[in-house]
Motif scaffolding. Structure first.
Motif, PDB file in Angstrom:
ATOM      1  N   VAL A  92      -4.784   6.616  -1.647  1.00 40.18           N
ATOM      2  CA  VAL A  92      -4.029   5.444  -1.214  1.00 40.18           C
ATOM      3  C   VAL A  92      -4.194   4.360  -2.265  1.00 40.18           C
ATOM      4  O   VAL A  92      -5.317   4.107  -2.740  1.00 40.18           O
ATOM      5  CB  VAL A  92      -4.505   4.941   0.159  1.00 40.18           C
TER       6      VAL A  92
ATOM      7  N   ARG B  41      -6.348  10.884   4.970  1.00 40.19           N
ATOM      8  CA  ARG B  41      -6.036  10.198   3.721  1.00 40.19           C
ATOM      9  C   ARG B  41      -6.453   8.718   3.780  1.00 40.19           C
ATOM     10  O   ARG B  41      -6.157   7.994   4.716  1.00 40.19           O
ATOM     11  CB  ARG B  41      -4.546  10.293   3.420  1.00 40.19           C
ATOM     12  N   GLY B  42      -7.168   8.286   2.735  1.00 39.37           N
ATOM     13  CA  GLY B  42      -7.539   6.880   2.613  1.00 39.37           C
ATOM     14  C   GLY B  42      -8.705   6.444   3.462  1.00 39.37           C
ATOM     15  O   GLY B  42      -9.017   5.249   3.503  1.00 39.37           O
TER      16      GLY B  42
ATOM     17  N   ASP C  74      -9.150  10.439  -2.526  1.00 41.76           N
ATOM     18  CA  ASP C  74      -9.539  11.308  -1.408  1.00 41.76           C
ATOM     19  C   ASP C  74     -10.544  12.387  -1.818  1.00 41.76           C
ATOM     20  O   ASP C  74     -11.217  12.954  -0.955  1.00 41.76           O
ATOM     21  CB  ASP C  74      -8.295  11.983  -0.811  1.00 41.76           C
TER      22      ASP C  74
ATOM     23  N   SER D 247       0.838  -1.198   0.000  1.00 46.41           N
ATOM     24  CA  SER D 247       0.000   0.000   0.000  1.00 46.41           C
ATOM     25  C   SER D 247       0.873   1.248   0.000  1.00 46.41           C
ATOM     26  O   SER D 247       1.838   1.344   0.762  1.00 46.41           O
ATOM     27  CB  SER D 247      -0.916  -0.002   1.229  1.00 46.41           C
TER      28      SER D 247
ATOM     29  N   ASP E  32       0.983   5.744  -0.317  1.00 44.03           N
ATOM     30  CA  ASP E  32       0.379   7.059  -0.475  1.00 44.03           C
ATOM     31  C   ASP E  32       0.650   7.498  -1.913  1.00 44.03           C
ATOM     32  O   ASP E  32       1.749   7.293  -2.429  1.00 44.03           O
ATOM     33  CB  ASP E  32       1.019   8.078   0.469  1.00 44.03           C
TER      34      ASP E  32
ATOM     35  N   HIS F 220      -7.882   4.267  -3.851  1.00 51.12           N
ATOM     36  CA  HIS F 220      -8.831   5.044  -3.057  1.00 51.12           C
ATOM     37  C   HIS F 220      -8.586   6.526  -3.318  1.00 51.12           C
ATOM     38  O   HIS F 220      -7.481   7.033  -3.094  1.00 51.12           O
ATOM     39  CB  HIS F 220      -8.634   4.724  -1.573  1.00 51.12           C
TER      40      HIS F 220
ATOM     41  N   ARG G 152     -10.658  -1.827   0.126  1.00 55.51           N
ATOM     42  CA  ARG G 152      -9.367  -1.725  -0.560  1.00 55.51           C
ATOM     43  C   ARG G 152      -8.512  -2.970  -0.302  1.00 55.51           C
ATOM     44  O   ARG G 152      -7.925  -3.544  -1.223  1.00 55.51           O
ATOM     45  CB  ARG G 152      -8.638  -0.465  -0.080  1.00 55.51           C
TER      46      ARG G 152
ATOM     47  N   THR H  41     -11.278   1.397   3.612  1.00 61.46           N
ATOM     48  CA  THR H  41     -10.089   0.589   3.887  1.00 61.46           C
ATOM     49  C   THR H  41     -10.386  -0.903   3.796  1.00 61.46           C
ATOM     50  O   THR H  41      -9.588  -1.678   3.242  1.00 61.46           O
ATOM     51  CB  THR H  41      -9.532   0.924   5.284  1.00 61.46           C
TER      52      THR H  41
END
Length: 382
Positions: free
Chosen positions: A139, A166-167, A188, A117, A119, A186, A174, A171
């Protein structure tokens, strides 16, 4: 779960700014919001026991009078070719030359045996090529292996941008998708987390969200760092993100191979207004907030239809899976049935699955995700 609504105590300008921001989230990741915020904290951990097999039949015929707002029965007239689209409308979004790309991988957030994963950031636009570019954060989960992989862009539900991180919002989805071999991005959205603020946020933010997920698909296709099959990219939205998904499919046919909407808001924005905004502010305050832009649904029905997905369903070319809980007290179940019926009438290959669960999908999460993965694999075959 408490419905997401604007509080009456908010100043007029805040009410206007939140015009098209209704929706919801699925996670408790952000810091707790004050009692007067719209932020929702839904449990992210699903039950170990899946719900019963969903019924192919939706619940009883919805009562179209439930929200006291216009329904899909209103005639939908096509505007004349020479008539310009309202600058804030799905039609205007469809005519914009939307851009996107420049996917950049940042810090590693997490590694598992199945995926890594990151950023990420990528480029979007305020209202098409030639307008101010935006940087959108997000993410990205990338499965272990060489690829190319099928991919899913995730459009989260409403979380107050003041508390959003963020994200946040999808979750669980994902990770579930990445475990099964899907790249999962994902988004934002603008004005969230590390994304650029959009100066048009007060009047066109929800349409901007649809532009951002379209830009995400373009970013995946053009990335030299992530091996994605360009013909196998789907869009998956939940709650407010379900509305984002439908508008994106209508505005940019061919950008995605399939669409999925979980616990979606209504495809008619007048119904969303009646559910999430109208009960929480005096009529005079709402009218003052929208004055100079457009009227309330009863005063300016054409505007509200123009920013709705349903009148544009005829432009959708991709199959759509709708998933909804029978006990959803935030986005009423009749909305899902009305949307699926309107999609079918417009010629869209649309399926609606029901589960014995509420808005957040706790006990039914695994079963509903298994169904979603089967749909994606069937409609995006290798």
């Amino acid at each position: 779960m408490a419905a997401l609504r604007l509080r009456a105590a908010l100043p007029v300008v805040t009410v206007a700014a939140a015009l098209l921001l209704v929706g919801c989230s699925t996670e408790p990741e952000a810091a707790p919001a004050p009692a007067t915020s719209e932020s929702e904290a839904e449990s992210e951990a699903p039950s170990e026991t899946p719900s019963e097999t969903p019924s192919e039949e939706p619940p009883e015929t919805p009562n179209e009078e439930a929200t006291g707002t216009p329904t899909e029965e209103a005639p939908e007239e096509s505007p004349e070719a020479e008539e310009p689209a309202h600058p804030i409308s799905v039609a205007s979004l469809a005519r914009a030359d939307l851009t996107g790309g420049g996917l950049r991988l940042g810090a590693v957030r997490e590694r598992t045996a199945s995926w890594t994963s990151y950023d990420v950031t990528f480029a979007s636009t305020t209202a098409g090529r030639g307008t101010e570019p935006l940087r959108i954060s997000g993410v990205l989960n990338v499965p272990t292996g060489r690829g190319p992989f099928p991919a899913v862009v995730l459009a989260h539900g409403y979380i107050d941008p003041s508390y959003y991180v963020r994200g946040q919002g999808m979750t669980r989805e994902r990770g579930f998708l990445a475990d099964r071999g899907f790249v999962a991005l994902h988004v934002d959205y603008r004005n969230h987390a590390e994304s650029t603020d959009d100066p048009r946020v007060e009047t066109a933010v929800r349409l901007g969200y649809s532009a951002d997920v379209i830009a995400a698909a373009r970013a995946l296709r053009s990335s030299p760092d992530v091996r994605v099959d360009p013909d196998r990219i789907a869009l998956f939205g939940r709650s407010m993100g379900g509305g984002v998904m439908l508008k994106a499919l209508a505005a940019e046919p061919g950008a995605f191979a399939a669409g999925v909407g979980w616990a979606s808001v209504s495809s008619l924005e007048a119904e969303n207004f009646a559910q999430f905004q109208r009960p929480d502010a005096p009529l005079a305050e709402l009218e003052a907030g929208f004055r100079g832009r457009h009227g309330l649904p009863a005063e300016d029905p054409e505007f509200w239809r123009g920013v709705s997905a349903r009148p544009a369903f005829g432009d959708i070319t991709e199959p759509v899976l709708m998933v909804h809980g029978r006990f959803d007290d935030t986005c009423p179940p009749p909305w899902a049935r009305a949307t699926q019926q309107a999609l079918t009438r417009a010629g869209v290959d649309a399926t609606l699955e029901w589960y014995d669960d509420g808005h957040a999908f706790g006990p039914a999460f695994v079963a509903a995700m298994d169904r979603t993965v089967r749909f994606l694999r069937a409609r995006m075959p290798a």
